[in-house]
Design an enzyme around this catalytic site. Structure first.
Site, PDB file in Angstrom:
ATOM      1  N   CYS A   9      40.035  41.621  -6.122  1.00 39.07           N
ATOM      2  CA  CYS A   9      40.495  42.181  -5.032  1.00 39.07           C
ATOM      3  C   CYS A   9      41.689  42.761  -5.199  1.00 39.07           C
ATOM      4  O   CYS A   9      42.795  42.184  -6.056  1.00 39.07           O
ATOM      5  CB  CYS A   9      40.839  40.971  -3.828  1.00 39.07           C
ATOM      6  SG  CYS A   9      41.651  41.843  -2.501  1.00 39.07           S
ATOM      7  N   CYS A  36      39.075  49.192  -3.290  1.00 38.90           N
ATOM      8  CA  CYS A  36      38.829  47.888  -2.798  1.00 38.90           C
ATOM      9  C   CYS A  36      37.546  47.321  -3.310  1.00 38.90           C
ATOM     10  O   CYS A  36      36.571  47.812  -3.101  1.00 38.90           O
ATOM     11  CB  CYS A  36      38.720  48.338  -1.520  1.00 38.90           C
ATOM     12  SG  CYS A  36      38.395  46.694  -0.257  1.00 38.90           S
TER      13      CYS A  36
END
Length: 287
Positions: A206, A75
């Site tokens: 992302c 992440c």
């Protein structure tokens, strides 16, 4: 966790980290993985930094409890906001444990300078070319300034344009129609064009964004290469395990956990990734 001891942990705020897990599993099929998605708190990119730190710490702690001695933060928001603080302030009290992040191999690939170098600015040669780097990321990743700071620290001549993409992760996780996603992506790419006409490299900062890579590709200049963070992370982990074989966990296979409702999460993840996933509840110990 089952009758097999240990696994390499993979932590993400939701579905996005599955793009990284898939690359890790493809590159290292002999390794056993344990994926934890914090779907109950997703998306991380809209949370405050201290909340991101606390949620990331709780997720990593849960994976440590499940006998994962090595955890990969799949992440970007968690890695950009929390990785360094966890490594410096929290991890020393947990001997024999390690945390890696997807953020690091991306910066290394862009600059050609290893993360472990004490003074990366001294590694830069005067003849190093100037490059324009575009980074699309969550609001919190952009606000952290981590990509620009670490890239320019290693390559001062680089120009870095970081574009926040608010709402895109939630739209992806929520199953928004392709037309809606394409419209959002086109808007973010127009924002980039106002700041950098011809990026020499594009980072989808992302792990959810590769799920709409086709929309980014359509909206970006044809000659702007999009780096694969998942592939870079897989190669980085393979190299790390060669240097530190004590963290390898042979056996193959993956177990998938979620802090959300597995009955809702599994079909959505399966639809997004185009393969079947069976999620289990993560259990107690997470916010």
């Amino acid at each position: 966790m089952s009758d097999q001891a240990g696994a390499i942990g993979v932590f993400d705020s939701g579905h996005g980290g599955l793009t990284v897990w898939r690359a890790l599993q493809t590159r290292l099929p002999e390794q056993r993985f344990l994926y934890l998605g914090d779907h109950a708190n997703a998306p991380y990119g809209e949370h405050r930094p201290e909340e991101i730190l606390a949620m990331t710490r709780a997720g990593v702690e849960r994976l440590f409890e499940l006998d994962c001695r090595l955890v990969v933060l799949a992440c970007n928001t968690a890695a950009a906001v929390a990785l360094r603080r966890l490594q410096e302030d929290w991890l020393p009290g947990r001997p024999g444990r390690r945390i890696l992040g997807i953020f690091v191999p991306t910066v290394e690939a862009l600059t050609g300078v290893a993360w472990a170098v004490d003074h990366p600015e001294r590694q830069v040669r005067p003849e190093d070319p100037r490059r324009g780097i575009a980074v699309f990321a969550t609001t919190r990743t952009v606000e952290s300034g981590a990509y620009g700071r670490e890239i320019r620290r290693r390559a001062p001549g680089f120009t870095v344009a970081e574009v926040a993409c608010p709402g895109l992760v939630a739209a992806i996780e929520g199953g928004a129609p392709a037309e809606e996603l394409a419209g959002m992506v086109s808007g973010f790419c127009r924002t980039l064009a106002q700041r950098m006409a011809a990026p020499e490299a594009v980072v989808l900062g992302c792990t959810h964004f590769p799920l709409v890579a086709a929309q980014f590709r359509a909206a970006l200049p044809e000659n702007a290469p999009i780096l694969s963070q998942a592939a870079l992370s897989a190669e980085s982990l393979a190299g790390y395990l060669l240097r530190h074989p004590e963290f390898a966990v042979p056996g193959g296979g993956t177990r998938f956990l979620t802090t959300g409702d597995p009955r809702r999460i599994a079909p959505r993840a399966s639809a997004l990734l185009g393969e079947s996933f069976a999620f289990e509840a993560a259990g107690a110990g997470l916010p």
